[in-house]
Design a protein around this motif. Structure first.
Motif, PDB file in Angstrom:
ATOM      1  N   LYS A 246       0.842  -1.203   0.000  1.00  0.00           N
ATOM      2  CA  LYS A 246       0.000   0.000   0.000  1.00  0.00           C
ATOM      3  C   LYS A 246       0.874   1.248   0.000  1.00  0.00           C
ATOM      4  CE  LYS A 246      -3.498   2.306   2.893  1.00  0.00           C
ATOM      5  NZ  LYS A 246      -4.240   2.208   4.180  1.00  0.00           N
ATOM      6  N   ASP A 251      -2.878  10.231   3.790  1.00  0.00           N
ATOM      7  CA  ASP A 251      -4.310   9.937   3.781  1.00  0.00           C
ATOM      8  C   ASP A 251      -5.046  10.951   4.645  1.00  0.00           C
ATOM      9  OD1 ASP A 251      -6.802   8.892   3.524  1.00  0.00           O
ATOM     10  OD2 ASP A 251      -6.401   7.019   4.594  1.00  0.00           O
ATOM     11  N   MET A 266      -0.358  10.209   9.141  1.00  0.00           N
ATOM     12  CA  MET A 266      -0.775   9.570   7.897  1.00  0.00           C
ATOM     13  C   MET A 266       0.292   9.607   6.810  1.00  0.00           C
ATOM     14  SD  MET A 266      -3.592   7.909   7.906  1.00  0.00           S
ATOM     15  CE  MET A 266      -2.957   7.246   9.440  1.00  0.00           C
ATOM     16  N   ASP A 269       1.237   6.066   5.936  1.00  0.00           N
ATOM     17  CA  ASP A 269       0.279   5.146   5.326  1.00  0.00           C
ATOM     18  C   ASP A 269       0.864   4.456   4.097  1.00  0.00           C
ATOM     19  OD1 ASP A 269      -2.191   4.034   5.813  1.00  0.00           O
ATOM     20  OD2 ASP A 269      -3.254   5.340   4.427  1.00  0.00           O
TER      21      ASP A 269
END
Length: 323
Positions: A246, A251, A266, A269
């Motif tokens: 990922k 995000d 984030m 992420d």
């Protein structure tokens, strides 16, 4: 796309494609500076013993050293390290006694990996003085061995992963992540990287509409990275190993925006993408007998006129409708 801005890639070093990027991949090399297999410099000798070998080692030591250890009450069962006085008054040689659980297995390699990881620092934004302090010579010298080489390889890969995860989203956009993957592919013969980005993700021959939807509102368009490697041209019969990581470089939550506390970290992420790139480096460097494919959907989930909305129904590459 409506309101599309320029996707900036800030320049400090050149990638193989000519795009200017800061290369976290190059920084992994500093992991190798902390562990050596030979040295002529002054160093601290570490004597390794176990509970079972301590008495034998002790009998071979001079009486002054045995008296010192008796005086401080050293016991390998509950005291793991002791500094040893020099055997000659005018010597600047330092020594230490270290008790470990077992001499079996690649203990030197394990110690090397632990040493290198403890020495890790994220240096990208440090000034010259801070960089010098962080990289001051504190090196471990161990016997050369295949296991030692493996430990060095793992340390280098982990440095790469940590550097990528620690880099703020402003300096690690989907385009930056693509450049990191490109640098990785260029390092290893037999590796190649293809990248599909922006609206090309909606074309019939490279149809990844869900990746496009998540990243389409960001200043830097979404990218799909596809790295492939095999150890030799005649290795087509080897098993295929596919790694998917990922790569959400930040995000925000999109229109369903996260609160500040939920958004703060984030930038991490994309940790899955960093991990598969580090693992790919290990696999390729070790020439493992596999055909390797690494897929990274690299996107920033931003807020903008092109953001998808909660409740939208999107069609996936597999033909499924997803709300």
């Amino acid at each position: 796309m409506p309101g599309r801005q320029t996707c900036w890639v800030h320049a400090t070093a050149a990638s193989p494609s000519g795009q200017e990027v800061y290369s976290n991949f190059d920084q992994r090399l500093r992991a190798e500076e902390h562990v050596l297999t030979s040295s002529t410099a002054s160093h601290t000798a570490l004597h390794l013993v176990t509970e079972g070998t301590y008495e034998h080692w002790l009998r071979e030591q001079p009486e002054s050293r045995r008296a010192w250890l008796r005086g401080i009450g050293f016991d390998p069962k509950d005291r793991k390290m002791a500094h040893l006085p020099s055997l000659t008054p005018d010597s600047d040689r330092h020594e230490a006694l270290v008790a470990i659980e077992s001499m079996e297995g690649p203990w030197a390699a394990t110690a090397s990996l632990a040493w290198a990881l403890e020495r890790y620092s994220f240096l990208r934004y440090k000034d010259e003085a801070a960089r010098k302090a962080a990289t001051a010579p504190r090196r471990l010298v161990v016997p050369p061995s295949p296991a030692q080489e493996e430990a060095g390889l793992l340390a280098a890969a982990i440095y790469l992963v940590r550097d990528l995860i620690n880099t703020p989203a402003e300096d690690l956009t989907p385009a930056h992540l693509a450049a990191e993957a490109e640098a990785l592919a260029a390092e290893h013969p037999g590796a190649s990287l293809s990248v599909v980005s922006g609206d090309a993700l909606l074309h019939a021959d490279s149809f990844f509409p869900m990746v496009h939807a998540v990243g389409r509102a960001a200043a830097c368009p979404p990218h799909l990275l596809d790295l492939r490697w095999q150890p030799a041209p005649q290795s087509a019969s080897l098993p295929l190993l596919v790694l998917v990581g990922k790569g959400v470089t930040f995000d925000s939550g999109g229109l369903n925006i996260k609160p500040a506390a939920g958004m703060r970290l984030m930038k991490k992420d994309m940790g899955g993408a960093a991990l598969v790139l580090g693992l790919a480096h290990v696999i390729m460097q070790a020439q493992l007998p596999v055909r390797l494919r690494v897929l990274v959907p690299a996107v920033e989930n931003a807020v903008g006129p092109a953001s998808f909305r909660p409740g939208d129904v999107l069609r996936s590459r597999a033909g499924r409708s997803v709300e």
